[in-house]
Scaffold this motif. Sequence first.
Motif, mmCIF file in Angstrom:
data_model
loop_
_atom_site.group_PDB
_atom_site.id
_atom_site.type_symbol
_atom_site.label_atom_id
_atom_site.label_comp_id
_atom_site.label_asym_id
_atom_site.label_seq_id
_atom_site.Cartn_x
_atom_site.Cartn_y
_atom_site.Cartn_z
ATOM 1 N N MET A 1 -5.320 -15.091 49.499
ATOM 2 C CA MET A 1 -4.331 -14.147 49.137
ATOM 3 C C MET A 1 -3.644 -13.676 50.390
ATOM 4 N N HIS A 2 -2.368 -13.418 50.281
ATOM 5 C CA HIS A 2 -1.613 -12.935 51.429
ATOM 6 C C HIS A 2 -0.704 -11.799 50.988
ATOM 7 N N PHE A 3 -0.723 -10.717 51.739
ATOM 8 C CA PHE A 3 0.108 -9.559 51.462
ATOM 9 C C PHE A 3 0.926 -9.226 52.698
ATOM 10 N N ASP A 4 2.238 -9.037 52.522
ATOM 11 C CA ASP A 4 3.104 -8.590 53.610
ATOM 12 C C ASP A 4 3.460 -7.135 53.371
ATOM 13 N N ILE A 5 3.349 -6.331 54.418
ATOM 14 C CA ILE A 5 3.707 -4.921 54.349
ATOM 15 C C ILE A 5 4.930 -4.742 55.228
ATOM 16 N N GLU A 6 6.042 -4.417 54.593
ATOM 17 C CA GLU A 6 7.286 -4.247 55.326
ATOM 18 C C GLU A 6 7.232 -2.977 56.167
ATOM 19 N N PRO A 7 7.789 -3.029 57.385
ATOM 20 C CA PRO A 7 7.820 -1.815 58.195
ATOM 21 C C PRO A 7 8.757 -0.786 57.584
ATOM 22 N N GLY A 8 8.441 0.466 57.801
ATOM 23 C CA GLY A 8 9.270 1.547 57.284
ATOM 24 C C GLY A 8 9.313 2.692 58.279
ATOM 25 N N ALA A 9 9.879 3.789 57.863
ATOM 26 C CA ALA A 9 10.019 4.950 58.737
ATOM 27 C C ALA A 9 8.664 5.495 59.186
ATOM 28 N N GLU A 10 7.641 5.361 58.341
ATOM 29 C CA GLU A 10 6.334 5.931 58.657
ATOM 30 C C GLU A 10 5.227 4.896 58.797
ATOM 31 N N HIS A 11 5.602 3.615 58.831
ATOM 32 C CA HIS A 11 4.586 2.561 58.907
ATOM 33 C C HIS A 11 5.125 1.402 59.725
ATOM 34 N N ALA A 12 4.271 0.846 60.588
ATOM 35 C CA ALA A 12 4.695 -0.237 61.481
ATOM 36 C C ALA A 12 4.785 -1.594 60.794
ATOM 37 N N GLY A 13 4.290 -1.693 59.562
ATOM 38 C CA GLY A 13 4.305 -2.978 58.870
ATOM 39 C C GLY A 13 3.160 -3.872 59.326
ATOM 40 N N GLY A 14 3.077 -5.044 58.728
ATOM 41 C CA GLY A 14 2.029 -5.998 59.079
ATOM 42 C C GLY A 14 1.719 -6.889 57.904
ATOM 43 N N ASN A 15 0.553 -7.519 57.939
ATOM 44 C CA ASN A 15 0.144 -8.344 56.802
ATOM 45 C C ASN A 15 -1.370 -8.444 56.734
ATOM 46 N N LEU A 16 -1.817 -8.811 55.548
ATOM 47 C CA LEU A 16 -3.242 -9.011 55.268
ATOM 48 C C LEU A 16 -3.399 -10.367 54.608
ATOM 49 N N THR A 17 -4.345 -11.142 55.096
ATOM 50 C CA THR A 17 -4.695 -12.412 54.467
ATOM 51 C C THR A 17 -6.187 -12.371 54.150
ATOM 52 N N VAL A 35 -2.820 -8.271 60.557
ATOM 53 C CA VAL A 35 -1.888 -8.260 61.672
ATOM 54 C C VAL A 35 -1.053 -7.000 61.495
ATOM 55 N N THR A 36 -1.011 -6.165 62.524
ATOM 56 C CA THR A 36 -0.228 -4.930 62.433
ATOM 57 C C THR A 36 0.920 -4.961 63.428
ATOM 58 N N GLY A 37 1.810 -4.028 63.283
ATOM 59 C CA GLY A 37 2.951 -3.919 64.182
ATOM 60 C C GLY A 37 2.671 -3.064 65.396
ATOM 61 N N PHE A 38 1.409 -2.704 65.612
ATOM 62 C CA PHE A 38 1.077 -1.869 66.760
ATOM 63 C C PHE A 38 0.978 -2.705 68.031
ATOM 64 N N ALA A 39 1.507 -2.165 69.105
ATOM 65 C CA ALA A 39 1.459 -2.874 70.390
ATOM 66 C C ALA A 39 0.069 -2.750 70.999
ATOM 67 N N PRO A 40 -0.547 -3.885 71.377
ATOM 68 C CA PRO A 40 -1.853 -3.801 72.034
ATOM 69 C C PRO A 40 -1.678 -3.308 73.471
ATOM 70 N N GLY A 41 -2.728 -2.763 74.013
ATOM 71 C CA GLY A 41 -2.693 -2.324 75.407
ATOM 72 C C GLY A 41 -3.718 -1.237 75.635
ATOM 73 N N ALA A 42 -4.521 -1.432 76.637
ATOM 74 C CA ALA A 42 -5.588 -0.475 76.919
ATOM 75 C C ALA A 42 -5.006 0.911 77.164
#
Length: 78
Positions: A1-17, A35-42
């Motif tokens: 199953m695969h779900f795409d979450i579109e980015p919005g004003a309050e959410h970065a978007g992403g997907n789930l498989t 997979v999220t729309g958040f930027a990685p970085g320590a």
Amino acid sequence: MHFDIEPGAEHAGGNLTITIEEPEAGRLFLRFAYVTGFAPGAGSEDEAYGEYIKSAYRQSDIDCVRIIRTLAAGGNPQ
């Protein structure tokens, strides 16, 4: 199953498989990959928020498996 979450004003978007694997006969394994729309970085703010979201996803995955097991056993997940 695969779900795409579109980015919005309050959410970065992403997907789930979700994949079902059978590493050996009679043993099923669910793999949840996000997979999220958040930027990685320590130390980044996105990283801290991403860890919080990861924890919430993990709990949701556990609940999903519990419901699947209950339904497979012929029970009511409520």
